[in-house]
Scaffold this motif. Structure first.
Motif, PDB file in Angstrom:
ATOM      1  N   THR A  19      20.248  43.646  28.208  1.00 17.30           N
ATOM      2  CA  THR A  19      18.979  44.363  28.272  1.00 17.30           C
ATOM      3  C   THR A  19      18.000  43.917  27.196  1.00 17.30           C
ATOM      4  O   THR A  19      16.805  44.144  27.304  1.00 17.30           O
ATOM      5  CB  THR A  19      19.196  45.872  28.166  1.00 17.30           C
ATOM      6  OG1 THR A  19      19.964  46.138  26.989  1.00 17.30           O
ATOM      7  CG2 THR A  19      19.957  46.392  29.381  1.00 17.30           C
ATOM      8  N   GLY A  20      18.496  43.278  26.127  1.00 19.53           N
ATOM      9  CA  GLY A  20      17.603  42.743  25.116  1.00 19.53           C
ATOM     10  C   GLY A  20      16.956  43.780  24.234  1.00 19.53           C
ATOM     11  O   GLY A  20      17.134  44.995  24.397  1.00 19.53           O
ATOM     12  N   THR A  21      16.187  43.291  23.257  1.00 20.56           N
ATOM     13  CA  THR A  21      15.408  44.145  22.345  1.00 20.56           C
ATOM     14  C   THR A  21      13.935  43.889  22.599  1.00 20.56           C
ATOM     15  O   THR A  21      13.476  42.743  22.517  1.00 20.56           O
ATOM     16  CB  THR A  21      15.719  43.821  20.871  1.00 20.56           C
ATOM     17  OG1 THR A  21      17.068  44.142  20.583  1.00 20.56           O
ATOM     18  CG2 THR A  21      14.794  44.625  19.942  1.00 20.56           C
ATOM     19  N   THR A  72      27.180  41.555  24.464  1.00 19.08           N
ATOM     20  CA  THR A  72      26.397  41.752  23.250  1.00 19.08           C
ATOM     21  C   THR A  72      25.739  43.107  23.266  1.00 19.08           C
ATOM     22  O   THR A  72      25.491  43.671  24.338  1.00 19.08           O
ATOM     23  CB  THR A  72      25.314  40.662  23.105  1.00 19.08           C
ATOM     24  OG1 THR A  72      24.423  40.747  24.225  1.00 19.08           O
ATOM     25  CG2 THR A  72      25.929  39.276  23.063  1.00 19.08           C
ATOM     26  N   THR A  73      25.473  43.641  22.092  1.00 19.04           N
ATOM     27  CA  THR A  73      24.786  44.915  21.951  1.00 19.04           C
ATOM     28  C   THR A  73      23.578  44.720  21.064  1.00 19.04           C
ATOM     29  O   THR A  73      23.703  44.184  19.942  1.00 19.04           O
ATOM     30  CB  THR A  73      25.716  45.980  21.336  1.00 19.04           C
ATOM     31  OG1 THR A  73      26.901  46.083  22.132  1.00 19.04           O
ATOM     32  CG2 THR A  73      25.031  47.333  21.308  1.00 19.04           C
ATOM     33  N   GLN A  74      22.416  45.138  21.563  1.00 15.13           N
ATOM     34  CA  GLN A  74      21.169  45.022  20.807  1.00 15.13           C
ATOM     35  C   GLN A  74      20.425  46.345  20.857  1.00 15.13           C
ATOM     36  O   GLN A  74      20.545  47.096  21.826  1.00 15.13           O
ATOM     37  CB  GLN A  74      20.265  43.941  21.431  1.00 15.13           C
ATOM     38  CG  GLN A  74      20.832  42.545  21.460  1.00 15.13           C
ATOM     39  CD  GLN A  74      19.875  41.598  22.160  1.00 15.13           C
ATOM     40  OE1 GLN A  74      20.121  41.139  23.279  1.00 15.13           O
ATOM     41  NE2 GLN A  74      18.770  41.295  21.487  1.00 15.13           N
ATOM     42  N   PRO A  75      19.628  46.621  19.820  1.00  8.11           N
ATOM     43  CA  PRO A  75      18.791  47.829  19.908  1.00  8.11           C
ATOM     44  C   PRO A  75      17.782  47.674  21.039  1.00  8.11           C
ATOM     45  O   PRO A  75      17.339  46.577  21.353  1.00  8.11           O
ATOM     46  CB  PRO A  75      18.104  47.883  18.536  1.00  8.11           C
ATOM     47  CG  PRO A  75      18.245  46.508  17.970  1.00  8.11           C
ATOM     48  CD  PRO A  75      19.482  45.924  18.545  1.00  8.11           C
ATOM     49  N   THR A  76      17.421  48.795  21.632  1.00  9.98           N
ATOM     50  CA  THR A  76      16.523  48.754  22.779  1.00  9.98           C
ATOM     51  C   THR A  76      15.132  48.274  22.393  1.00  9.98           C
ATOM     52  O   THR A  76      14.515  47.491  23.114  1.00  9.98           O
ATOM     53  CB  THR A  76      16.418  50.153  23.402  1.00  9.98           C
ATOM     54  OG1 THR A  76      17.731  50.584  23.768  1.00  9.98           O
ATOM     55  CG2 THR A  76      15.526  50.129  24.637  1.00  9.98           C
ATOM     56  N   SER A  77      14.657  48.734  21.256  1.00 12.48           N
ATOM     57  CA  SER A  77      13.307  48.359  20.854  1.00 12.48           C
ATOM     58  C   SER A  77      13.176  48.359  19.337  1.00 12.48           C
ATOM     59  O   SER A  77      13.951  49.015  18.635  1.00 12.48           O
ATOM     60  CB  SER A  77      12.276  49.325  21.461  1.00 12.48           C
ATOM     61  OG  SER A  77      12.475  50.631  20.973  1.00 12.48           O
ATOM     62  N   MET A  78      12.189  47.586  18.859  1.00 17.97           N
ATOM     63  CA  MET A  78      11.881  47.519  17.435  1.00 17.97           C
ATOM     64  C   MET A  78      10.394  47.288  17.268  1.00 17.97           C
ATOM     65  O   MET A  78       9.758  46.662  18.130  1.00 17.97           O
ATOM     66  CB  MET A  78      12.645  46.377  16.763  1.00 17.97           C
ATOM     67  CG  MET A  78      14.137  46.519  16.709  1.00 17.97           C
ATOM     68  SD  MET A  78      14.911  45.134  15.851  1.00 17.97           S
ATOM     69  CE  MET A  78      14.270  45.341  14.213  1.00 17.97           C
TER      70      MET A  78
END
Lengths: 112, 116
Positions: free
Chosen positions: A104-106, A4-10
């Motif tokens: 690594t999650g968001t 899976t691919t997620q943005p690093t932070s929001m």
């Protein structure tokens, strides 16, 4: 298990909806999409999961695209307590051998 | 429901000693338990999978003789870090999976191990 691919932070303002995207373009037909979150120095907390249909529970909604290559976790009214790392995980839904592989999650930061 | 506990929540030990961490499913029977390790600012890494009454399955690169796992009952699994070294200092988290529902995994609160 599919990656899976997620943005690093929001960032998200308190009271607003937080929409966390996840790409899982190599997902196979029998793999589910799971979402967990981890608040600092705690164990992960299950949020929601789905196969192909959109799902909603008391915590969040999960929107899965028709081709199942991506999904979005929606926290409808984010609060400061929702600040955490959110993990999107794809895995086989049944069977004792279906382990969770964390990426690594968001990192979601909810602000006033 | 679906509560998993860990004991202790934190432990400090001297290099060369062994430490045992317990993981319990409080309100369900866990046929499978998982052990993870998490270093600061990193994600969770699966160490091993244990099924009640059988030997644990270790992930590649995890030393089975150093991290001893016992899953003797449907509600208890233990992880023993033998001959601990400072590099073993980490956050150890267990999860338990039962037969109810869609085989969800429920996580314990974690155990912070510091080896001095």
């Amino acid at each position: 298990d599919a990656k899976t691919t997620q943005p690093t932070s929001m960032d998200c303002a308190e009271g607003r909806a937080a929409n966390l995207p996840c790409n899982h373009s190599t997902i196979s037909g029998n793999e589910y999409v799971y979402w967990y979150r981890q608040i600092h120095s705690q164990g992960p907390q299950y949020i929601i999961h789905g196969l192909k249909n959109n799902e909603t529970n008391e915590m969040a909604s999960l929107i899965i695209t028709e081709d199942r290559k991506s999904s979005t976790l929606i926290l409808p009214h984010a609060t400061l307590r929702d600040t955490a790392v959110y993990y999107c995980i794809v895995r086989l839904g049944t069977g004792t051998a279906s382990k969770l592989t964390f990426g690594t999650g968001t990192r979601l930061q909810v602000t006033l | 429901g679906a509560v998993v506990s860990q004991h202790p929540s934190w432990v400090i030990c001297k290099s060369g000693t062994s430490v045992k961490i317990e993981c319990r499913s409080l309100d369900f029977q866990a046929t499978t338990m998982f052990w993870y390790r998490q270093f600061p600012k990193q994600s969770l890494m699966l160490m091993a999978t244990s099924n009640e009454g059988s030997k644990a399955t270790y992930e590649q690169g995890v030393e089975k003789d150093k991290f001893l796992i016992n899953h003797a009952s449907l509600t208890l699994s233990t992880l023993t870090v033998t001959s601990a070294h400072p590099e073993d200092s980490s956050f150890y988290i267990c999860s338990a999976m039962g037969l109810a529902g869609a085989y969800e995994q429920y996580f314990g609160p974690g155990t912070r191990l510091t080896v001095t």
